[in-house]
Each structure stands twice: as structure tokens, then as C-alpha cells.
Design a protein around this motif. Structure first.
Motif, PDB file in Angstrom:
ATOM      1  N   VAL A   1       0.722 -11.750  -0.380  1.00 61.16           N
ATOM      2  CA  VAL A   1       0.573 -11.098   0.923  1.00 61.16           C
ATOM      3  C   VAL A   1       0.448  -9.590   0.722  1.00 61.16           C
ATOM      4  O   VAL A   1       0.805  -9.051  -0.327  1.00 61.16           O
ATOM      5  CB  VAL A   1       1.778 -11.395   1.850  1.00 61.16           C
ATOM      6  N   VAL A   2      -0.053  -8.929   1.751  1.00 62.13           N
ATOM      7  CA  VAL A   2      -0.106  -7.469   1.788  1.00 62.13           C
ATOM      8  C   VAL A   2       0.367  -7.042   3.172  1.00 62.13           C
ATOM      9  O   VAL A   2       0.002  -7.654   4.179  1.00 62.13           O
ATOM     10  CB  VAL A   2      -1.512  -6.931   1.459  1.00 62.13           C
TER      11      VAL A   2
ATOM     12  N   ALA B   1       0.396  -0.871   4.452  1.00 62.16           N
ATOM     13  CA  ALA B   1      -0.021  -0.639   3.066  1.00 62.16           C
ATOM     14  C   ALA B   1      -1.515  -0.913   2.913  1.00 62.16           C
ATOM     15  O   ALA B   1      -2.214  -0.200   2.180  1.00 62.16           O
ATOM     16  CB  ALA B   1       0.783  -1.513   2.119  1.00 62.16           C
ATOM     17  N   LEU B   2      -2.012  -1.915   3.621  1.00 62.38           N
ATOM     18  CA  LEU B   2      -3.437  -2.244   3.591  1.00 62.38           C
ATOM     19  C   LEU B   2      -4.267  -1.110   4.200  1.00 62.38           C
ATOM     20  O   LEU B   2      -5.278  -0.697   3.627  1.00 62.38           O
ATOM     21  CB  LEU B   2      -3.691  -3.547   4.347  1.00 62.38           C
ATOM     22  N   ILE B   3      -3.815  -0.585   5.332  1.00 64.08           N
ATOM     23  CA  ILE B   3      -4.511   0.534   5.978  1.00 64.08           C
ATOM     24  C   ILE B   3      -4.523   1.742   5.048  1.00 64.08           C
ATOM     25  O   ILE B   3      -5.552   2.398   4.869  1.00 64.08           O
ATOM     26  CB  ILE B   3      -3.858   0.881   7.332  1.00 64.08           C
ATOM     27  N   ASP B   4      -3.381   2.022   4.430  1.00 68.73           N
ATOM     28  CA  ASP B   4      -3.288   3.149   3.508  1.00 68.73           C
ATOM     29  C   ASP B   4      -4.215   2.952   2.315  1.00 68.73           C
ATOM     30  O   ASP B   4      -4.900   3.874   1.891  1.00 68.73           O
ATOM     31  CB  ASP B   4      -1.843   3.335   3.049  1.00 68.73           C
ATOM     32  N   TYR B   5      -4.265   1.741   1.777  1.00 72.66           N
ATOM     33  CA  TYR B   5      -5.123   1.450   0.622  1.00 72.66           C
ATOM     34  C   TYR B   5      -6.593   1.671   0.967  1.00 72.66           C
ATOM     35  O   TYR B   5      -7.330   2.298   0.212  1.00 72.66           O
ATOM     36  CB  TYR B   5      -4.901   0.014   0.146  1.00 72.66           C
ATOM     37  N   PHE B   6      -7.017   1.175   2.117  1.00 71.74           N
ATOM     38  CA  PHE B   6      -8.421   1.300   2.498  1.00 71.74           C
ATOM     39  C   PHE B   6      -8.778   2.681   3.038  1.00 71.74           C
ATOM     40  O   PHE B   6      -9.946   2.978   3.245  1.00 71.74           O
ATOM     41  CB  PHE B   6      -8.821   0.212   3.507  1.00 71.74           C
ATOM     42  N   SER B   7      -7.798   3.531   3.256  1.00 69.35           N
ATOM     43  CA  SER B   7      -8.091   4.887   3.722  1.00 69.35           C
ATOM     44  C   SER B   7      -8.457   5.809   2.558  1.00 69.35           C
ATOM     45  O   SER B   7      -8.855   6.948   2.772  1.00 69.35           O
ATOM     46  CB  SER B   7      -6.901   5.469   4.481  1.00 69.35           C
ATOM     47  N   LYS B   8      -8.340   5.307   1.335  1.00 68.98           N
ATOM     48  CA  LYS B   8      -8.671   6.080   0.138  1.00 68.98           C
ATOM     49  C   LYS B   8      -9.844   5.432  -0.576  1.00 68.98           C
ATOM     50  O   LYS B   8     -10.008   4.220  -0.548  1.00 68.98           O
ATOM     51  CB  LYS B   8      -7.469   6.145  -0.800  1.00 68.98           C
ATOM     52  N   LYS B   9     -10.639   6.266  -1.235  1.00 69.34           N
ATOM     53  CA  LYS B   9     -11.803   5.766  -1.960  1.00 69.34           C
ATOM     54  C   LYS B   9     -11.360   5.164  -3.288  1.00 69.34           C
ATOM     55  O   LYS B   9     -10.557   5.746  -4.011  1.00 69.34           O
ATOM     56  CB  LYS B   9     -12.795   6.895  -2.208  1.00 69.34           C
TER      57      LYS B   9
END
Length: 78
Positions: free
Chosen positions: A55-56, A60-68
Motif C-alpha cells: 500500500v501507499v 506520501a503518494l501526492i508528495d512523490y508525484f509532486s517531484k520529478k
């Protein structure tokens, strides 16, 4: 102006904890299950094991996808 900041804050800061599974992300993102599985296996991706299920957490998922993240030759993202 203050109400706009409060609305933005409420949108992204929540006391609710929501976890997504591989199958839920597959459906949400429209990616293949194999691609999402590779993402979850990436050591830099913020996934956790909940029993036998990976699971995620939503924030944390939003933070991960907010970075390249750049793809490396070995198939993992930077």
C-alpha cells in the motif's frame, strides 16, 4: 485571500488516512498492473507492506508525484 489559503490547506492536509493498493492505483492512473508493480518495488517509492498487500498512503503518494523522477537504465526511477 485567507479563505483561499484555508481551502487549499484543507484540500491537502487532512487527518484522514487513506491507503491505496496496486489495483486501486492501476485503476486511478490508467497504467498497467506491471508498471504499477514496478513503481511499488522501487526503493524510493513510499510504499509499505500491510500484511501481504503493498500500500501507499495518499499524502506520501501526492508528495512523490509532486517531484520529478527520471527513469534509469535498470528500470527504476530516480
Amino acid at each position: 485571500m485567507n479563505s483561499i489559503n484555508e481551502k487549499y490547506r484543507q484540500m491537502y492536509i487532512s487527518s484522514d488516512v487513506k491507503f491505496y493498493t496496486i489495483s486501486e492505483l492501476t485503476e486511478m492512473l490508467g497504467w498497467s498492473e506491471n508498471t504499477v508493480q514496478k513503481l511499488f518495488n522501487d526503493p524510493k517509492f513510499p510504499s509499505s507492506d500491510f500484511g501481504r498487500i503493498k500500500v501507499v498512503e495518499a499524502h506520501a503518494l501526492i508528495d512523490y508525484f509532486s517531484k520529478k523522477h527520471l527513469k534509469q537504465n535498470d528500470g527504476y526511477w530516480k
